[in-house]
Design a protein around this motif. Sequence first.
Motif, PDB file in Angstrom:
ATOM      1  N   GLU A  47     -36.617 -33.714  21.289  1.00  0.00           N
ATOM      2  CA  GLU A  47     -38.040 -34.032  21.391  1.00  0.00           C
ATOM      3  C   GLU A  47     -38.703 -34.027  20.023  1.00  0.00           C
ATOM      4  O   GLU A  47     -39.559 -34.873  19.731  1.00  0.00           O
ATOM      5  N   ARG A  48     -38.300 -33.087  19.175  1.00  0.00           N
ATOM      6  CA  ARG A  48     -38.881 -33.014  17.837  1.00  0.00           C
ATOM      7  C   ARG A  48     -38.494 -34.228  17.002  1.00  0.00           C
ATOM      8  O   ARG A  48     -39.326 -34.759  16.249  1.00  0.00           O
ATOM      9  N   VAL A  49     -37.261 -34.682  17.122  1.00  0.00           N
ATOM     10  CA  VAL A  49     -36.815 -35.863  16.373  1.00  0.00           C
ATOM     11  C   VAL A  49     -37.648 -37.079  16.746  1.00  0.00           C
ATOM     12  O   VAL A  49     -38.137 -37.818  15.886  1.00  0.00           O
ATOM     13  N   PHE A  50     -37.829 -37.293  18.044  1.00  0.00           N
ATOM     14  CA  PHE A  50     -38.583 -38.464  18.470  1.00  0.00           C
ATOM     15  C   PHE A  50     -40.064 -38.329  18.125  1.00  0.00           C
ATOM     16  O   PHE A  50     -40.738 -39.327  17.853  1.00  0.00           O
ATOM     17  N   GLU A  51     -40.567 -37.108  18.124  1.00  0.00           N
ATOM     18  CA  GLU A  51     -41.951 -36.897  17.685  1.00  0.00           C
ATOM     19  C   GLU A  51     -42.119 -37.343  16.235  1.00  0.00           C
ATOM     20  O   GLU A  51     -43.086 -38.033  15.883  1.00  0.00           O
ATOM     21  N   LEU A  52     -41.153 -36.987  15.384  1.00  0.00           N
ATOM     22  CA  LEU A  52     -41.228 -37.383  13.975  1.00  0.00           C
ATOM     23  C   LEU A  52     -41.125 -38.895  13.820  1.00  0.00           C
ATOM     24  O   LEU A  52     -41.880 -39.506  13.042  1.00  0.00           O
ATOM     25  N   LEU A  53     -40.203 -39.522  14.535  1.00  0.00           N
ATOM     26  CA  LEU A  53     -40.049 -40.979  14.438  1.00  0.00           C
ATOM     27  C   LEU A  53     -41.331 -41.686  14.879  1.00  0.00           C
ATOM     28  O   LEU A  53     -41.741 -42.684  14.275  1.00  0.00           O
ATOM     29  N   GLU A  54     -41.975 -41.195  15.920  1.00  0.00           N
ATOM     30  CA  GLU A  54     -43.215 -41.811  16.386  1.00  0.00           C
ATOM     31  C   GLU A  54     -44.348 -41.598  15.381  1.00  0.00           C
ATOM     32  O   GLU A  54     -45.183 -42.485  15.182  1.00  0.00           O
ATOM     33  N   LEU A  55     -44.367 -40.432  14.735  1.00  0.00           N
ATOM     34  CA  LEU A  55     -45.389 -40.181  13.724  1.00  0.00           C
ATOM     35  C   LEU A  55     -45.217 -41.114  12.527  1.00  0.00           C
ATOM     36  O   LEU A  55     -46.201 -41.620  11.977  1.00  0.00           O
ATOM     37  N   VAL A  56     -43.963 -41.348  12.119  1.00  0.00           N
ATOM     38  CA  VAL A  56     -43.710 -42.276  11.015  1.00  0.00           C
ATOM     39  C   VAL A  56     -44.171 -43.677  11.413  1.00  0.00           C
ATOM     40  O   VAL A  56     -44.803 -44.393  10.627  1.00  0.00           O
ATOM     41  N   THR A  57     -43.870 -44.078  12.647  1.00  0.00           N
ATOM     42  CA  THR A  57     -44.284 -45.392  13.138  1.00  0.00           C
ATOM     43  C   THR A  57     -45.808 -45.508  13.162  1.00  0.00           C
ATOM     44  O   THR A  57     -46.375 -46.507  12.706  1.00  0.00           O
ATOM     45  N   ASP A  58     -46.482 -44.482  13.700  1.00  0.00           N
ATOM     46  CA  ASP A  58     -47.944 -44.509  13.788  1.00  0.00           C
ATOM     47  C   ASP A  58     -48.594 -44.562  12.411  1.00  0.00           C
ATOM     48  O   ASP A  58     -49.706 -45.078  12.258  1.00  0.00           O
ATOM     49  N   ALA A  59     -47.897 -44.027  11.398  1.00  0.00           N
ATOM     50  CA  ALA A  59     -48.447 -44.007  10.038  1.00  0.00           C
ATOM     51  C   ALA A  59     -48.241 -45.332   9.319  1.00  0.00           C
ATOM     52  O   ALA A  59     -48.621 -45.474   8.153  1.00  0.00           O
ATOM     53  N   GLY A  60     -47.664 -46.310   9.996  1.00  0.00           N
ATOM     54  CA  GLY A  60     -47.455 -47.614   9.384  1.00  0.00           C
ATOM     55  C   GLY A  60     -46.066 -47.795   8.808  1.00  0.00           C
ATOM     56  O   GLY A  60     -45.800 -48.780   8.127  1.00  0.00           O
ATOM     57  N   GLY A  61     -45.146 -46.865   9.090  1.00  0.00           N
ATOM     58  CA  GLY A  61     -43.756 -47.037   8.666  1.00  0.00           C
ATOM     59  C   GLY A  61     -43.346 -46.211   7.471  1.00  0.00           C
ATOM     60  O   GLY A  61     -42.156 -46.134   7.154  1.00  0.00           O
ATOM     61  N   GLU A  62     -44.308 -45.592   6.782  1.00  0.00           N
ATOM     62  CA  GLU A  62     -43.998 -44.743   5.632  1.00  0.00           C
ATOM     63  C   GLU A  62     -44.883 -43.508   5.676  1.00  0.00           C
ATOM     64  O   GLU A  62     -46.059 -43.604   6.035  1.00  0.00           O
ATOM     65  N   VAL A  63     -44.326 -42.355   5.294  1.00  0.00           N
ATOM     66  CA  VAL A  63     -45.104 -41.126   5.365  1.00  0.00           C
ATOM     67  C   VAL A  63     -44.491 -40.074   4.452  1.00  0.00           C
ATOM     68  O   VAL A  63     -43.293 -40.119   4.152  1.00  0.00           O
ATOM     69  N   THR A  64     -45.292 -39.138   3.993  1.00  0.00           N
ATOM     70  CA  THR A  64     -44.793 -38.028   3.179  1.00  0.00           C
ATOM     71  C   THR A  64     -44.548 -36.814   4.065  1.00  0.00           C
ATOM     72  O   THR A  64     -45.037 -36.731   5.201  1.00  0.00           O
ATOM     73  N   LEU A  65     -43.806 -35.867   3.529  1.00  0.00           N
ATOM     74  CA  LEU A  65     -43.564 -34.624   4.253  1.00  0.00           C
ATOM     75  C   LEU A  65     -44.883 -33.919   4.586  1.00  0.00           C
ATOM     76  O   LEU A  65     -45.071 -33.433   5.698  1.00  0.00           O
ATOM     77  N   SER A  66     -45.777 -33.865   3.618  1.00  0.00           N
ATOM     78  CA  SER A  66     -47.046 -33.171   3.843  1.00  0.00           C
ATOM     79  C   SER A  66     -47.882 -33.878   4.903  1.00  0.00           C
ATOM     80  O   SER A  66     -48.572 -33.226   5.693  1.00  0.00           O
ATOM     81  N   GLU A  67     -47.828 -35.219   4.937  1.00  0.00           N
ATOM     82  CA  GLU A  67     -48.563 -35.953   5.963  1.00  0.00           C
ATOM     83  C   GLU A  67     -47.994 -35.662   7.349  1.00  0.00           C
ATOM     84  O   GLU A  67     -48.743 -35.509   8.319  1.00  0.00           O
TER      85      GLU A  67
END
Length: 255
Positions: free
Chosen positions: A13-33
């Motif tokens: 669940e945590r892995v997919f949460e991270l993948l969805e967050l990266v997607t929602d951010a437009g495809g790129e994101v920092t660790l802090s974001e």
Amino acid sequence: MAVKAAGGVQSVERVFELLELVTDAGGEVTLSELAGSTDLPLPTIHRLLRTLVKLGYARQLPNRRYALGPRLIRLGDGATKQLGALVRPQLASLVQKLGETSNMAMLDGDMVVYIAQVPSAHSMRMFTEVGRRVHTHDSGVGKAILAQLSDDVVRGIVSRAGMPTPTDRSIGNVEDLLADLKRIRERGYSIDDNEQEIGVRCFAVAIPGAPTPTAVSVSGPVSRVDEGFADRAIPLLHAAARVIADDLEQASRAS
């Protein structure tokens, strides 16, 4: 792996949460974001991302930002083909009843991608192919999708993707777009009236409850797709959207 009481595997669940967050951010994101968007501890985020990078489902860019990885493309292609097969009967029914090309498209990052189509039998028709990516602000399916989102999310999408104006009927600024989306929410469907291509008109409605914002449309030459066509098409589009939503829910339960 820790297993949640509800039966879900927490690490998955945590892995997919991270993948969805990266997607929602437009495809790129920092660790802090990422850390600011989830309750996960920073070391956990870093560990999961390292695993995703190793497997090819994420990648680290030279600027230290994280992006979606190439192995997701294969999974996405497979899911898109299955989804296209699932909705094809409804698209074919629309074409049979209305005589014009029917499409289904979904939000993919900050763009819209066509995932299924049944073409009209007419020689003069809209030539959009499956896999084509278009902007959200100048397409019927795109505006139907945007109307399901908040104004802040819409602003983010168009600020990243831009708002080109392929015709003199295209919407070129975000305030006009938000005003149009308000009208779409009130009437329940969107119109692309010569906005993506001169001579083509499109009517579209969103698929209610779709896991990814999705819409179905019918389109064709303005000489045939007129006000009378709209009166026939809109109820059929809504009916098709409801059936597709039910089919998606049943498929999700079966899996």
